[in-house]
Design an enzyme around this catalytic site. Structure first.
Site, PDB file in Angstrom:
ATOM      1  N   ASN B 146       0.863  -1.167   0.000  1.00  0.00           N
ATOM      2  CA  ASN B 146       0.000   0.000   0.000  1.00  0.00           C
ATOM      3  C   ASN B 146       0.914   1.236   0.000  1.00  0.00           C
ATOM      4  O   ASN B 146       2.144   1.106  -0.027  1.00  0.00           O
ATOM      5  CB  ASN B 146      -0.979  -0.014   1.185  1.00  0.00           C
ATOM      6  CG  ASN B 146      -0.271  -0.109   2.525  1.00  0.00           C
ATOM      7  OD1 ASN B 146       0.841   0.413   2.703  1.00  0.00           O
ATOM      8  ND2 ASN B 146      -0.902  -0.769   3.479  1.00  0.00           N
ATOM      9  N   VAL B 219     -15.452   1.661   1.011  1.00  0.00           N
ATOM     10  CA  VAL B 219     -16.530   0.955   1.691  1.00  0.00           C
ATOM     11  C   VAL B 219     -16.510   1.344   3.157  1.00  0.00           C
ATOM     12  O   VAL B 219     -15.443   1.440   3.761  1.00  0.00           O
ATOM     13  CB  VAL B 219     -16.363  -0.575   1.577  1.00  0.00           C
ATOM     14  CG1 VAL B 219     -17.678  -1.271   1.869  1.00  0.00           C
ATOM     15  CG2 VAL B 219     -15.870  -0.967   0.203  1.00  0.00           C
ATOM     16  N   ASP B 228      -5.178 -10.116   1.269  1.00  0.00           N
ATOM     17  CA  ASP B 228      -4.710 -11.468   0.946  1.00  0.00           C
ATOM     18  C   ASP B 228      -5.441 -11.987  -0.294  1.00  0.00           C
ATOM     19  O   ASP B 228      -4.856 -12.640  -1.159  1.00  0.00           O
ATOM     20  CB  ASP B 228      -4.954 -12.413   2.128  1.00  0.00           C
ATOM     21  CG  ASP B 228      -4.283 -11.916   3.403  1.00  0.00           C
ATOM     22  OD1 ASP B 228      -4.845 -12.123   4.496  1.00  0.00           O
ATOM     23  OD2 ASP B 228      -3.190 -11.302   3.303  1.00  0.00           O
TER      24      ASP B 228
END
Lengths: 287, 306
Positions: B146, B219, B228
């Site tokens: 990330n 979300v 994963d």
């Protein structure tokens, strides 16, 4: 559309490579839409049929710890439990405790148990597991899947030294005109298998004749289940053959014989009863 | 898949739920991959629940398992996949294993999710960073950091899209031919309901790269195991679309979309009106998403060339 909500707790081995234990059970169940929670009782590189295998086992305590985690989160609600190959008695006993608790949490829980003890006459778990299966595991199981030897073993554990499975649907090596019977005697360590020709008729009373003859022939051959079975099954064969010939004669060509016509030709078989010619050989299965 | 494709996945196992190997194996198997899995831990559930209990695998025990595979001469893999690891000696052992497996199969692709933290804070011990930076990334072929992890690995802050593209190029130089920045703080052209991910793949036989941007709806929930799943699906779809990162990412983020949407619906239903779902209710609806995993309907206009 509401999906199936069915949660299975599977407590089995894990192998890094290959398909045994949880590796064999999980994917197919998941593909069918079951939620599968899996506790790995061991982690091995591969199954023990390879030249080499290495890995670690889970102790009964560690199993308990994992279950505690599930319980603390109040998610210990399962529709099914599934177990298989286990080598350790305290692990197996812990499994039983867990199942009993899960059944209290959900009385409709179904415990599917493969009571893995051995196959082809050889036991591949320690002897001290047998009483745990008999006394603790099987009584809480809802579905069990023993192979023929495990059935015999479980029956032996209930008391009898001699068990004869008089007929089964197991495929015969002689083809589909034959059925398979199995015998096991614990103290003498005999295990035998017989291929019996099928007969296209329904007889009544043959089971009773069989039990009586087995009584007689095990009396005469108390430590030789092979001979006792060969004599017993041979008597059966002679009586049945005589009966079916006579029944067809009475019924006439192309007609199925009636029950009265199918009554065993007992009295007429006296000579065979006295001294049965052996017409089938029992295969001895080595322990 | 024509020839069997074998993946070695070294990740966590949870009894209940979908993180680590539980998140990666089923989807890869559904797509026809052979998955060998080494469980780095066995926990009752992921650590976002109120309680969790279990056992960890040591570096030594990892070696023993690998040894078993090697002794049988079956240490031949097309892919290795790793994720969340907390232990430096465990991670170093993983590197040794990957290097050996690459000697056995020079075409092996190592998909590495360098899990270290997010939103500016680390959730693994700090001494894991040098192992990733100096040893792991060098042998990785596909890397899925990330923004925070990319910044840690390169020592560069990302404030603009230009920074992000440069950081991905730096990461290419450190090892992997494919880099996906799985989430960033960069503003999305589609508005603030979307978050931006970026991808870069070196084009075979050239010095240039294919670069893409992905806009993904935010979300309002905390999912565990989605990273994963992302890494596993990226493995699958880059395998099926080699040299086309755009197509691979379209499939990957489409799968993510369907799984997350199904999970949110279910979680909200379970929680009830106006209540926030709990971690147990938010477990990914993996099994129920089998069809979406097998054949993800592409969610359009999410992946653009940069």
């Amino acid at each position: 559309m509401h999906e199936m909500e069915c949660r299975v707790l599977s407590i089995q081995s894990h192998v890094v490579r290959g398909y045994v234990g949880n590796k064999s059970a999980s994917f197919p169940l998941q593909v069918l839409g079951f939620e599968v929670d899996s506790i790995n009782s061991v982690q091995f590189s591969n199954h023990t049929g390879y030249s080499h295998w290495k890995g670690q086992v889970l102790t009964a305590d560690e199993l308990h710890v994992l279950y505690e985690g599930i319980k603390l989160n109040n998610v210990h609600h399962y529709d099914y439990v599934l177990t298989g190959y286990t080598r350790d008695t305290s692990f197996l006993e812990m499994v039983v405790d867990i199942i009993q608790e899960l059944k209290r949490a959900n009385p409709n829980l179904v415990y599917v148990c493969d009571p893995v003890l051995g196959d082809h006459g050889s036991m591949y778990v320690p002897q001290n597991l047998h009483p745990v299966y008999k006394n603790k595991v099987v009584p809480v199981a809802d579905i069990i899947t023993p192979n023929q030897f495990e059935v015999m073993d479980l029956l032996h554990k209930m008391g009898p030294d001699t068990v004869v499975i008089t007929s089964s649907d197991l495929p015969s090596r002689l083809g589909d005109r034959f059925l398979v019977s199995l015998g096991s005697q614990r103290t003498s360590k005999w295990r035998v298998r017989m291929e019996i020709p099928k007969v296209d008729a329904v007889f009544v009373g043959t089971g009773d004749l069989f039990a009586a003859m087995l009584l007689a022939w095990t009396h005469h051959y108390p430590n030789d289940l092979k001979t006792a079975c060969e004599k017993t099954f041979s008597v059966m064969h002679h009586v049945i053959q005589r009966t079916i010939s006579y029944a067809h004669e009475l019924a006439g060509p192309g007609r199925r014989p009636s029950p009265p016509q199918l009554e065993l030709r007992m009295v007429q078989s006296k000579a065979d009863i006295e001294d049965p010619a052996i017409v089938m050989e029992a295969t001895v299965l080595t322990l | 898949l024509e020839a069997p494709c074998r993946v070695l996945s070294i990740q966590s196992h949870v009894v209940r739920g979908y993180v680590g190997n539980k998140s990666a194996s089923f989807p890869l198997q559904v797509l026809g991959f052979e998955v060998d899995s080494i469980n780095s831990v066995q926990f009752s559930n992921h650590t976002g629940y109120a309680h969790w209990k279990g056992q960890v695998l040591t570096a030594e025990e990892l070696n023993v398992l690998y040894d078993g595979i090697k002794l049988n001469n079956v240490h031949h893999y097309d892919y290795v996949l790793t994720g969340y690891t907390r232990d430096t000696s465990f991670l170093e052992t993983v590197v040794d294993i990957v290097q050996e497996l690459k000697r056995m199969n020079p075409k092996l692709v190592y998909v590495c999710d360098p899990v270290m933290g997010d939103q500016g804070s680390m959730y693994v011990p700090e001494n894991i960073l040098p192992v990733y930076r100096d040893k792991v990334v060098a042998v990785a072929d596909i890397l899925t950091p990330n923004q925070f992890e990319a910044e840690l690995l390169t020592g560069r802050k990302i404030n603009t899209e230009k920074d992000a593209l440069e950081v991905m190029d730096l990461l290419h130089q450190m090892g992997p031919d494919t880099v996906v920045l799985t989430s960033t703080d960069l503003p999305s052209p589609r508005g603030d309901q979307f978050l931006v991910a970026l991808g870069s793949q070196k084009i075979d036989g050239t010095k240039s790269t294919q670069k893409i941007r992905m806009d993904m709806p935010k979300v309002d929930a905390v999912f565990v195991g989605t990273g994963d799943l992302f890494a596993a699906m990226l493995l699958a779809w880059t395998h099926l679309h080699p040299n086309d990162l755009k197509a691979a990412c379209e499939k990957t983020i489409s799968v993510m979309h369907h799984v997350i949407k199904r999970t949110m619906t279910y979680a909200n239903e379970m929680a009830g009106q106006g209540k926030r779902p709990n971690p147990a209710q938010l477990e990914l609806r993996m099994v129920q998403s089998k069809k979406d995993i097998e054949d993800p309907a592409i969610v359009v206009e999410r992946v653009m060339d940069v």
